[in-house]
Design a protein around this motif. Structure first.
Motif, PDB file in Angstrom:
ATOM      1  N   LEU A   1      21.774-119.459  83.126  1.00 35.98           N
ATOM      2  CA  LEU A   1      22.776-118.556  83.703  1.00 35.98           C
ATOM      3  C   LEU A   1      22.233-117.280  84.329  1.00 35.98           C
ATOM      4  CD1 LEU A   1      25.448-118.813  80.843  1.00 35.98           C
ATOM      5  CD2 LEU A   1      25.585-119.853  83.105  1.00 35.98           C
ATOM      6  N   THR A   2      21.036-116.850  83.949  1.00 35.91           N
ATOM      7  CA  THR A   2      20.586-115.501  84.308  1.00 35.91           C
ATOM      8  C   THR A   2      20.053-115.410  85.728  1.00 35.91           C
ATOM      9  OG1 THR A   2      20.035-115.036  82.004  1.00 35.91           O
ATOM     10  CG2 THR A   2      19.022-113.640  83.655  1.00 35.91           C
ATOM     11  N   GLN A   3      20.440-114.312  86.419  1.00 36.77           N
ATOM     12  CA  GLN A   3      19.911-113.995  87.743  1.00 36.77           C
ATOM     13  C   GLN A   3      19.216-112.631  87.780  1.00 36.77           C
ATOM     14  OE1 GLN A   3      23.535-114.169  89.965  1.00 36.77           O
ATOM     15  NE2 GLN A   3      23.476-116.384  90.211  1.00 36.77           N
ATOM     16  N   ARG A   4      19.482-111.790  86.772  1.00 36.10           N
ATOM     17  CA  ARG A   4      18.852-110.465  86.706  1.00 36.10           C
ATOM     18  C   ARG A   4      18.590-110.125  85.248  1.00 36.10           C
ATOM     19  NH1 ARG A   4      20.951-104.951  87.115  1.00 36.10           N
ATOM     20  NH2 ARG A   4      23.047-105.731  87.558  1.00 36.10           N
ATOM     21  N   LEU A   5      17.472-109.449  85.002  1.00 38.41           N
ATOM     22  CA  LEU A   5      17.041-109.145  83.634  1.00 38.41           C
ATOM     23  C   LEU A   5      17.037-107.645  83.384  1.00 38.41           C
ATOM     24  CD1 LEU A   5      13.980-111.522  83.354  1.00 38.41           C
ATOM     25  CD2 LEU A   5      15.807-111.468  81.693  1.00 38.41           C
ATOM     26  N   LEU A   6      17.553-107.248  82.224  1.00 40.29           N
ATOM     27  CA  LEU A   6      17.408-105.889  81.715  1.00 40.29           C
ATOM     28  C   LEU A   6      16.693-105.978  80.376  1.00 40.29           C
ATOM     29  CD1 LEU A   6      20.988-104.466  82.402  1.00 40.29           C
ATOM     30  CD2 LEU A   6      18.951-104.162  83.808  1.00 40.29           C
ATOM     31  N   TRP A   7      15.625-105.216  80.227  1.00 42.99           N
ATOM     32  CA  TRP A   7      14.853-105.232  78.982  1.00 42.99           C
ATOM     33  C   TRP A   7      14.871-103.826  78.395  1.00 42.99           C
ATOM     34  CZ3 TRP A   7       8.831-105.198  78.597  1.00 42.99           C
ATOM     35  CH2 TRP A   7       8.452-105.329  77.255  1.00 42.99           C
ATOM     36  N   LEU A   8      15.534-103.672  77.237  1.00 40.49           N
ATOM     37  CA  LEU A   8      15.595-102.396  76.530  1.00 40.49           C
ATOM     38  C   LEU A   8      14.458-102.373  75.517  1.00 40.49           C
ATOM     39  CD1 LEU A   8      17.141 -99.750  76.110  1.00 40.49           C
ATOM     40  CD2 LEU A   8      18.552-100.935  74.417  1.00 40.49           C
ATOM     41  N   ASP A   9      13.504-101.498  75.754  1.00 34.83           N
ATOM     42  CA  ASP A   9      12.300-101.481  74.913  1.00 34.83           C
ATOM     43  C   ASP A   9      11.968-100.048  74.536  1.00 34.83           C
ATOM     44  OD1 ASP A   9       9.952-102.586  73.662  1.00 34.83           O
ATOM     45  OD2 ASP A   9       8.787-101.809  75.353  1.00 34.83           O
ATOM     46  N   ARG A  10      12.140 -99.708  73.255  1.00 36.01           N
ATOM     47  CA  ARG A  10      11.798 -98.393  72.716  1.00 36.01           C
ATOM     48  C   ARG A  10      12.458 -97.264  73.502  1.00 36.01           C
ATOM     49  NH1 ARG A  10       5.666 -99.471  73.220  1.00 36.01           N
ATOM     50  NH2 ARG A  10       6.544-100.899  74.757  1.00 36.01           N
ATOM     51  N   GLY A  11      13.762 -97.437  73.741  1.00 36.82           N
ATOM     52  CA  GLY A  11      14.538 -96.379  74.370  1.00 36.82           C
ATOM     53  C   GLY A  11      14.465 -96.336  75.875  1.00 36.82           C
ATOM     54  N   ARG A  12      13.695 -97.235  76.488  1.00 37.51           N
ATOM     55  CA  ARG A  12      13.570 -97.262  77.945  1.00 37.51           C
ATOM     56  C   ARG A  12      14.125 -98.581  78.479  1.00 37.51           C
ATOM     57  NH1 ARG A  12       7.369 -96.945  78.324  1.00 37.51           N
ATOM     58  NH2 ARG A  12       7.739 -98.438  76.648  1.00 37.51           N
ATOM     59  N   MET A  13      14.647 -98.546  79.692  1.00 36.64           N
ATOM     60  CA  MET A  13      15.204 -99.742  80.310  1.00 36.64           C
ATOM     61  C   MET A  13      14.304-100.192  81.471  1.00 36.64           C
ATOM     62  SD  MET A  13      17.768-101.871  80.061  1.00 36.64           S
ATOM     63  CE  MET A  13      19.281-101.104  79.480  1.00 36.64           C
ATOM     64  N   PHE A  14      13.884-101.454  81.419  1.00 33.90           N
ATOM     65  CA  PHE A  14      13.145-102.067  82.515  1.00 33.90           C
ATOM     66  C   PHE A  14      14.054-103.101  83.173  1.00 33.90           C
ATOM     67  CE2 PHE A  14      10.098-100.760  79.294  1.00 33.90           C
ATOM     68  CZ  PHE A  14       9.141-100.079  80.039  1.00 33.90           C
ATOM     69  N   GLU A  15      13.954-103.211  84.488  1.00 29.80           N
ATOM     70  CA  GLU A  15      14.850-104.107  85.224  1.00 29.80           C
ATOM     71  C   GLU A  15      14.043-105.021  86.142  1.00 29.80           C
ATOM     72  OE1 GLU A  15      18.787-103.873  88.163  1.00 29.80           O
ATOM     73  OE2 GLU A  15      18.089-102.099  87.076  1.00 29.80           O
ATOM     74  N   ARG A  16      14.506-106.256  86.260  1.00 29.77           N
ATOM     75  CA  ARG A  16      13.818-107.247  87.105  1.00 29.77           C
ATOM     76  C   ARG A  16      14.835-108.192  87.723  1.00 29.77           C
ATOM     77  NH1 ARG A  16      12.248-112.590  86.494  1.00 29.77           N
ATOM     78  NH2 ARG A  16      10.379-113.201  87.631  1.00 29.77           N
ATOM     79  N   ASP A  17      14.739-108.399  89.013  1.00 27.29           N
ATOM     80  CA  ASP A  17      15.553-109.413  89.680  1.00 27.29           C
ATOM     81  C   ASP A  17      14.925-110.777  89.454  1.00 27.29           C
ATOM     82  OD1 ASP A  17      17.501-107.736  90.720  1.00 27.29           O
ATOM     83  OD2 ASP A  17      16.295-107.241  92.481  1.00 27.29           O
ATOM     84  N   GLY A  18      15.733-111.755  89.140  1.00 30.31           N
ATOM     85  CA  GLY A  18      15.227-113.101  88.913  1.00 30.31           C
ATOM     86  C   GLY A  18      15.703-113.662  87.599  1.00 30.31           C
ATOM     87  N   GLY A  19      15.505-114.956  87.404  1.00 28.79           N
ATOM     88  CA  GLY A  19      15.975-115.648  86.215  1.00 28.79           C
ATOM     89  C   GLY A  19      15.148-115.342  84.987  1.00 28.79           C
ATOM     90  N   PHE A  20      15.621-115.862  83.854  1.00 30.77           N
ATOM     91  CA  PHE A  20      14.973-115.573  82.579  1.00 30.77           C
ATOM     92  C   PHE A  20      13.593-116.227  82.469  1.00 30.77           C
ATOM     93  CE2 PHE A  20      14.084-116.606  78.131  1.00 30.77           C
ATOM     94  CZ  PHE A  20      14.091-115.332  77.594  1.00 30.77           C
ATOM     95  N   ASP A  21      13.340-117.284  83.245  1.00 31.16           N
ATOM     96  CA  ASP A  21      12.052-117.972  83.139  1.00 31.16           C
ATOM     97  C   ASP A  21      10.877-117.025  83.344  1.00 31.16           C
ATOM     98  OD1 ASP A  21      12.630-120.520  82.384  1.00 31.16           O
ATOM     99  OD2 ASP A  21      12.869-121.298  84.405  1.00 31.16           O
ATOM    100  N   GLY A  22      11.062-115.978  84.151  1.00 28.84           N
ATOM    101  CA  GLY A  22       9.952-115.075  84.421  1.00 28.84           C
ATOM    102  C   GLY A  22       9.804-113.953  83.421  1.00 28.84           C
ATOM    103  N   PHE A  23      10.658-113.918  82.384  1.00 28.17           N
ATOM    104  CA  PHE A  23      10.650-112.773  81.465  1.00 28.17           C
ATOM    105  C   PHE A  23       9.331-112.639  80.712  1.00 28.17           C
ATOM    106  CE2 PHE A  23      11.360-111.287  77.072  1.00 28.17           C
ATOM    107  CZ  PHE A  23      11.637-109.951  77.355  1.00 28.17           C
ATOM    108  N   GLU A  24       8.812-113.744  80.191  1.00 27.88           N
ATOM    109  CA  GLU A  24       7.619-113.667  79.342  1.00 27.88           C
ATOM    110  C   GLU A  24       6.440-113.054  80.104  1.00 27.88           C
ATOM    111  OE1 GLU A  24       7.792-114.307  76.268  1.00 27.88           O
ATOM    112  OE2 GLU A  24       9.608-115.500  76.059  1.00 27.88           O
TER     113      GLU A  24
END
Length: 609
Positions: free
Chosen positions: A185-208
């Motif tokens: 389902l995912t098209q955009r990723l938000l990663w909340l890490d130690r109080g900071r937000m990182f953002e990435r366009d694209g599906g979950f496959d690229g998260f790792e």
């Protein structure tokens, strides 16, 4: 694809919890048609962000924007079932102008497998979760905010939810640990890490790969920080005493750098899970011989849970158990572990079996006791783990709890933190058989990865009840499917292997004997819209060709991944190939389902003639 115009947003958002900043300077936007996932460690503030977006809590700092006329559907982690009334009334209350006997309410209740006439107060935790999901969807909102929507759902319901969300025209922001669900389902990723937000366009496959790149950059920055500290310490040792004012400035700078390093070390913590193993005993762990179990319904009829099932589970086997809710997975576990006796057949347990059991509903906790009291109910400040005394606070740190939380009541913990506490409590007990009932509920992905590593290295036996397809694929050596009506079958491998083998098994079933011929009923003419259209004929031909191509691609990827040197030679390529293989298997499953649907329709309508 251009970014959607935000219909909902929080800007420069900050929240403080327990006197400490949970996050600050966070921006989150959601627009029509967007599919966004929010990932991060348990306790990092993901659920808090969803609450702020839904307007459930106020921001300590920042602004919230909601486009006028936009309706939000919000699914929290915990459903509020204290209002009373029937399940149908509860679901209908989520929508405008809906009544309990509305067709949409009945359809949603059917999909989540709930009786609308039941009293809301009678629902279990998992049933309440499914009722809350139905209520959220009944509202027909413009935007959906979903906090762990797959928790407590069985696979058929998860797959229905995937289809429902894939067809949803509005924007979706979801928190989930279910990798297969997010990949779909995912098209955009938000990663909340130690109080900071990182953002990435694209599906979950690229998260790792993406998150690892960020972690590598931080590690490089940390090494540069250490180098600067070394230089400052050298300068102070060698500095001229006459330059006292400059020395004091360098000294303050050194202390600031040391503080920065300490904070960096604190925030880079990871759970360190370990299992206390008992003596392994003999090679045989569990043997079931032709076991059957039936229950009597209130109307006097019999329902079969297990009918003539046999299996032999050896030490070191990791067995996944899956099936629809209510099919009898828990009963099967009780039969295999000797908690219940079968109506017929025999269960043999290996010598010296020492089991531990993770309760799906975490009911064994006293919510008013502190974490310290939970781990050391008899008092004291230490716990015996793998033959060594560990201080309670130090052991809690292994599971990502800090010293302040040790004296907090269990009820103050999030769902994921309670799951980690349960693992901490269980893994301190010696065992050679672990039974985990939906362990992935509420756990973050880092903890899931560590849990997988620990269980992969565990020399005892594992029985795992789960609906997490990715977790099953990565961990288990065989899968027992409880299909209902007493049908229990065992398959080699994980979930993807089960899907393939089950399809082959169904195809190999002998045709049923023809029943005595009866007079042909008068058939009405098939309406034009029910005929097998030319478009469907073309689609069936295309899918048939695509299935051949997918089988070939999967075989090529499996052959490449079978090379053990690939992981050492090119780990990035191996990771990409593994992700691509999972995606191709998902595509194959979807294509097979559609092919079967079209083929059955073609056969029923006489080949479209």
């Amino acid at each position: 694809m251009p970014a959607a115009i935000p219909q909902l947003a929080i800007r420069d958002a900050a929240i403080t919890f327990g006197g400490k900043p949970l996050f600050s300077g966070i921006d989150v936007t959601l627009g029509r048609g967007e599919r966004v996932c929010l990932v991060g460690a348990n306790g990092s503030g993901k659920s808090t962000i969803l609450k702020a977006l839904a307007g459930e809590i106020e921001l300590d700092h920042g602004t919230r924007f909601l486009q006028p006329g936009i309706r939000i559907g919000y699914l929290p982690q915990g459903a509020d079932l204290g209002r009373g009334g029937s399940v149908a009334e509860y679901v209908a209350s989520g929508g405008r102008d809906l009544t309990p006997d509305d067709y949409r309410v009945a359809t949603l209740l059917d999909h989540v497998q709930l009786d609308g006439a039941r009293d809301l107060a009678s629902l279990s935790g998992g049933e309440g979760r499914r009722a809350a999901l139905a209520r959220t969807l009944a509202a027909e909102p413009d935007l959906l905010l979903l906090d762990e929507p797959t928790n407590h759902l069985d696979l058929p319901t998860i797959q229905w939810l995937e289809e429902e969300l894939a067809a949803f025209p509005g924007g979706i922001l979801m928190i989930s640990h279910d990798r297969a669900f997010l990949r779909r389902l995912t098209q955009r990723l938000l990663w909340l890490d130690r109080g900071r937000m990182f953002e990435r366009d694209g599906g979950f496959d690229g998260f790792e790969d993406w998150s690892q790149t960020i972690a590598d950059q931080e590690a490089a920055e940390f090494r540069r920080l250490e180098k600067r500290i070394e230089q400052e310490e050298y300068w102070l040792r060698r500095g001229v005493t006459a330059r006292r004012s400059r020395n004091e400035g360098r000294r303050r700078n050194l202390f600031a750098l040391r503080k920065q390093k300490a904070e960096s070390l604190k925030t880079r913590g990871r759970a360190r899970l370990q299992v206390t193993e008992a003596d392994l005993g003999g090679r045989l762990a569990i043997e079931a011989i032709d076991i059957s179990k039936h229950f009597t319904r209130p109307d006097g009829s019999q329902v079969a849970i297990v009918d003539g099932f046999s299996t032999r589970i050896l030490r070191g086997d990791r067995v996944g158990i899956l099936g629809p809710n209510g099919a009898g997975k828990t009963t099967l576990i009780k039969l295999l572990t000797g908690v219940e006796r079968p109506d017929s057949g025999e269960v043999k347990l290996g010598l010296g079996i020492a089991p531990i059991y993770l309760d799906q509903r975490r009911e064994s906790f006293d919510l008013d006791k502190t974490l310290w009291e939970t781990l050391a109910p008899g008092g004291g400040d230490s716990i015996l783990v793998n033959g060594q005394q560990r201080h309670i606070v130090g052991y809690l740190r292994d599971f990502l709890f800090d010293e302040r939380q040790a004296t907090m009541p269990v009820r103050a913990l999030s769902g994921g933190e309670r799951a980690r506490l349960m693992l901490a409590k269980l893994f301190a007990k010696p065992s050679n058989l672990i039974v985990l009932d939906e362990p992935t509920n509420d756990l973050d992905m880092d903890t899931l990865d560590l849990l997988q590593d620990v269980l992969s290295d565990y020399e005892g036996t594992l029985l795992l009840v789960s609906h997490d397809r990715d977790f099953l694929d990565r961990l288990v050596t065989s899968t027992i499917a409880v299909e209902g009506d007493g049908d229990v079958q065992e398959y080699a491998g994980g979930y993807s292997d089960y899907v393939i083998q089950r399809g082959e098994r169904e195809a190999a079933k002998p045709a049923r004997k023809a029943e005595p011929k009866r007079p042909e009923p008068v058939r009405e003419a098939v309406p034009a819209q029910a005929r097998f259209s030319m478009k469907e004929q073309c689609e069936l031909a295309d899918i048939t060709a695509r299935l051949d191509k997918l089988h070939a691609e999967i075989a090529t990827l499996e052959q490449a991944l079978a090379d053990p040197e690939l992981y050492q030679r090119d780990p990035a390529k191996a990771a990409q190939a593994g992700a691509l293989l999972a995606r191709k298997r998902d595509e194959l499953h979807a294509a097979e389902e559609r092919w079967l649907e079209l083929e059955e329709k073609r056969a029923a309508l006489g080949g479209g003639q």
